[in-house]
Design a protein around this motif. Structure first.
Motif, PDB file in Angstrom:
ATOM      1  N   LEU A  81      -5.460   9.336   5.979  1.00 32.31           N
ATOM      2  CA  LEU A  81      -5.087   9.278   4.562  1.00 32.31           C
ATOM      3  C   LEU A  81      -3.926  10.214   4.253  1.00 32.31           C
ATOM      4  N   THR A  82      -3.894  11.383   4.883  1.00 36.93           N
ATOM      5  CA  THR A  82      -2.773  12.306   4.622  1.00 36.93           C
ATOM      6  C   THR A  82      -1.456  11.709   5.094  1.00 36.93           C
ATOM      7  N   ARG A  83      -1.467  11.029   6.243  1.00 44.27           N
ATOM      8  CA  ARG A  83      -0.228  10.439   6.753  1.00 44.27           C
ATOM      9  C   ARG A  83       0.281   9.327   5.824  1.00 44.27           C
ATOM     10  N   LEU A  84      -0.656   8.585   5.265  1.00 45.36           N
ATOM     11  CA  LEU A  84      -0.269   7.529   4.338  1.00 45.36           C
ATOM     12  C   LEU A  84       0.206   8.110   3.008  1.00 45.36           C
ATOM     13  N   TYR A  85      -0.518   9.094   2.498  1.00 46.76           N
ATOM     14  CA  TYR A  85      -0.166   9.667   1.198  1.00 46.76           C
ATOM     15  C   TYR A  85       1.203  10.342   1.244  1.00 46.76           C
ATOM     16  N   LEU A  86       1.522  10.962   2.373  1.00 45.19           N
ATOM     17  CA  LEU A  86       2.808  11.636   2.507  1.00 45.19           C
ATOM     18  C   LEU A  86       3.947  10.665   2.827  1.00 45.19           C
ATOM     19  N   GLY A  87       3.616   9.398   3.009  1.00 42.93           N
ATOM     20  CA  GLY A  87       4.644   8.387   3.192  1.00 42.93           C
ATOM     21  C   GLY A  87       5.359   8.423   4.525  1.00 42.93           C
ATOM     22  N   VAL A  88       4.707   8.926   5.570  1.00 44.06           N
ATOM     23  CA  VAL A  88       5.357   9.007   6.885  1.00 44.06           C
ATOM     24  C   VAL A  88       4.829   7.958   7.865  1.00 44.06           C
ATOM     25  N   HIS A  89       3.872   7.147   7.416  1.00 44.23           N
ATOM     26  CA  HIS A  89       3.335   6.077   8.256  1.00 44.23           C
ATOM     27  C   HIS A  89       2.978   4.877   7.395  1.00 44.23           C
ATOM     28  N   TRP A  90       3.050   3.701   8.013  1.00 48.27           N
ATOM     29  CA  TRP A  90       2.508   2.495   7.418  1.00 48.27           C
ATOM     30  C   TRP A  90       1.010   2.428   7.698  1.00 48.27           C
ATOM     31  N   PRO A  91       0.237   1.738   6.861  1.00 45.09           N
ATOM     32  CA  PRO A  91      -1.210   1.640   7.118  1.00 45.09           C
ATOM     33  C   PRO A  91      -1.544   1.092   8.502  1.00 45.09           C
ATOM     34  N   SER A  92      -0.774   0.124   8.982  1.00 42.60           N
ATOM     35  CA  SER A  92      -1.068  -0.429  10.310  1.00 42.60           C
ATOM     36  C   SER A  92      -0.801   0.574  11.426  1.00 42.60           C
ATOM     37  N   ASP A  93       0.082   1.558  11.189  1.00 43.07           N
ATOM     38  CA  ASP A  93       0.286   2.626  12.184  1.00 43.07           C
ATOM     39  C   ASP A  93      -0.988   3.442  12.351  1.00 43.07           C
ATOM     40  N   VAL A  94      -1.590   3.783  11.221  1.00 44.88           N
ATOM     41  CA  VAL A  94      -2.816   4.581  11.244  1.00 44.88           C
ATOM     42  C   VAL A  94      -3.956   3.790  11.880  1.00 44.88           C
ATOM     43  N   LEU A  95      -4.087   2.521  11.483  1.00 43.53           N
ATOM     44  CA  LEU A  95      -5.126   1.685  12.076  1.00 43.53           C
ATOM     45  C   LEU A  95      -4.916   1.550  13.582  1.00 43.53           C
ATOM     46  N   VAL A 105       0.833  -1.210   0.000  1.00 42.88           N
ATOM     47  CA  VAL A 105       0.000   0.000   0.000  1.00 42.88           C
ATOM     48  C   VAL A 105       0.862   1.252   0.000  1.00 42.88           C
ATOM     49  N   SER A 106       1.899   1.264   0.834  1.00 42.22           N
ATOM     50  CA  SER A 106       2.761   2.443   0.939  1.00 42.22           C
ATOM     51  C   SER A 106       3.512   2.708  -0.357  1.00 42.22           C
ATOM     52  N   ASP A 107       4.017   1.660  -0.987  1.00 45.28           N
ATOM     53  CA  ASP A 107       4.718   1.828  -2.266  1.00 45.28           C
ATOM     54  C   ASP A 107       3.797   2.424  -3.323  1.00 45.28           C
ATOM     55  N   TRP A 108       2.576   1.914  -3.395  1.00 49.93           N
ATOM     56  CA  TRP A 108       1.627   2.408  -4.392  1.00 49.93           C
ATOM     57  C   TRP A 108       1.305   3.879  -4.170  1.00 49.93           C
ATOM     58  N   VAL A 156       4.831  11.201  -5.608  1.00 54.13           N
ATOM     59  CA  VAL A 156       5.985  11.879  -6.211  1.00 54.13           C
ATOM     60  C   VAL A 156       5.649  12.486  -7.567  1.00 54.13           C
ATOM     61  N   THR A 157       4.533  12.099  -8.152  1.00 54.08           N
ATOM     62  CA  THR A 157       4.141  12.663  -9.444  1.00 54.08           C
ATOM     63  C   THR A 157       3.075  13.751  -9.301  1.00 54.08           C
ATOM     64  N   GLU A 158       2.646  14.034  -8.081  1.00 53.75           N
ATOM     65  CA  GLU A 158       1.555  14.995  -7.863  1.00 53.75           C
ATOM     66  C   GLU A 158       1.937  15.999  -6.778  1.00 53.75           C
ATOM     67  N   PRO A 159       2.863  16.921  -7.068  1.00 54.01           N
ATOM     68  CA  PRO A 159       3.332  17.878  -6.051  1.00 54.01           C
ATOM     69  C   PRO A 159       2.231  18.770  -5.502  1.00 54.01           C
ATOM     70  N   ALA A 160       1.252  19.126  -6.321  1.00 51.81           N
ATOM     71  CA  ALA A 160       0.174  19.983  -5.830  1.00 51.81           C
ATOM     72  C   ALA A 160      -0.656  19.260  -4.782  1.00 51.81           C
ATOM     73  N   LEU A 161      -0.930  17.979  -5.021  1.00 47.63           N
ATOM     74  CA  LEU A 161      -1.696  17.195  -4.062  1.00 47.63           C
ATOM     75  C   LEU A 161      -0.884  16.948  -2.791  1.00 47.63           C
ATOM     76  N   VAL A 162       0.410  16.774  -2.955  1.00 49.89           N
ATOM     77  CA  VAL A 162       1.288  16.637  -1.781  1.00 49.89           C
ATOM     78  C   VAL A 162       1.217  17.897  -0.927  1.00 49.89           C
ATOM     79  N   HIS A 163       1.282  19.053  -1.572  1.00 48.47           N
ATOM     80  CA  HIS A 163       1.205  20.317  -0.829  1.00 48.47           C
ATOM     81  C   HIS A 163      -0.120  20.430  -0.076  1.00 48.47           C
ATOM     82  N   ALA A 164      -1.213  20.074  -0.729  1.00 52.08           N
ATOM     83  CA  ALA A 164      -2.523  20.133  -0.069  1.00 52.08           C
ATOM     84  C   ALA A 164      -2.566  19.204   1.138  1.00 52.08           C
ATOM     85  N   ASN A 165      -2.005  18.010   0.992  1.00 54.63           N
ATOM     86  CA  ASN A 165      -1.979  17.069   2.110  1.00 54.63           C
ATOM     87  C   ASN A 165      -1.114  17.575   3.259  1.00 54.63           C
ATOM     88  N   ARG A 166      -0.016  18.235   2.938  1.00 55.18           N
ATOM     89  CA  ARG A 166       0.847  18.773   3.986  1.00 55.18           C
ATOM     90  C   ARG A 166       0.154  19.892   4.745  1.00 55.18           C
TER      91      ARG A 166
END
Length: 231
Positions: A187-201, A51-54, A60-70
């Motif tokens: 979802l923001t923590r996962l999208y930004l790649g700073v947590h694994w899905p099980s961390d959020v759960l 999940v994290s890799d995907w 990395v291809t969507e900087p605008a969405l990354v900024h919004a999530n941050r």
């Protein structure tokens, strides 16, 4: 003499075991997940990585969405923002004389932070590492502090709102805002790649368990303190 709504007792104090059972189930699931994380159970680790890799490949291809999530994760749903909302409620309760309830809510919030940090230190799970990270975070990964704080804060605020007579429209709006915040911050923590899905759960489950036990304990105390009919 007119009494403030914040001082008024709810028309019916909940005496059901629902919060207690909810807390027990969430606590059990948290323990199971914690054991799997600590033991590095292969199916869970593979799922986390997949999940994290995907998500990272998309980020990395969507900087605008990354900024919004941050912006969302660092400001709107930041743990300190959530705690500030609870602090406002605590001050309001204290000001209107509901000091036991104010202290209970404050203590639950403090306990949430201590419990979260204690488990992080005990488990010591590393966060995802990327050659091209889009964000960074500190401390250990499990459980997600953002996810746990969002659940604790939102559930406490909804509980207070329910106790003190919110109208149907306000309740629906608050419930929608809470769900969006809890799911959104995860979802923001996962999208930004700073947590694994099980961390959020884990953060969601631990936050739900703690607040359910806090609500059940306060309702139990309050029901015992109410004078019996006819007294």
């Amino acid at each position: 003499m007119h009494r403030s709504p914040l001082l008024s007792r709810p028309g019916r104090v909940r005496t059901s075991l629902q919060p207690l059972w909810t807390g027990a189930v969430c606590a059990l699931l948290t323990v199971v997940l914690l054991v799997m994380v600590a033991a590095r159970w292969s199916p869970l680790i593979r799922l986390d990585r997949t999940v994290s890799d995907w998500l990272h490949r998309r980020a990395v291809t969507e900087p605008a969405l990354v900024h919004a999530n941050r912006v969302l994760t660092d400001w709107l749903w930041d743990p300190w923002t959530m705690r500030a909302l609870v602090a406002v409620a605590v001050v309001a309760l204290w000001w209107h004389g509901a000091r036991l309830l104010a202290g209970w809510v404050a203590a639950t919030t403090v306990l949430s932070s201590l419990l979260q940090q204690g488990i992080k230190a005990a488990v010591g799970r590393e966060r995802p590492r990327w050659p091209d990270p889009v964000d960074s975070a500190h401390y250990a990964a499990f459980p997600s502090g953002h996810a746990m704080t969002a659940v604790v804060s939102c559930v406490l605020l909804l509980w207070l709102l329910r106790r003190h007579g919110s109208g149907p429209r306000m309740w629906r709006a608050a419930l929608a805002a809470a769900w969006i915040s809890v799911l959104g911050v995860g979802l923001t923590r996962l999208y930004l790649g700073v947590h694994w899905p099980s961390d959020v759960l884990g953060g969601w489950l631990l936050g739900a368990a703690l607040t359910a036990f806090a609500v059940a304990a306060f309702d139990r105390y309050e029901s015992r303190e109410r004078p019996s009919p006819g007294v």
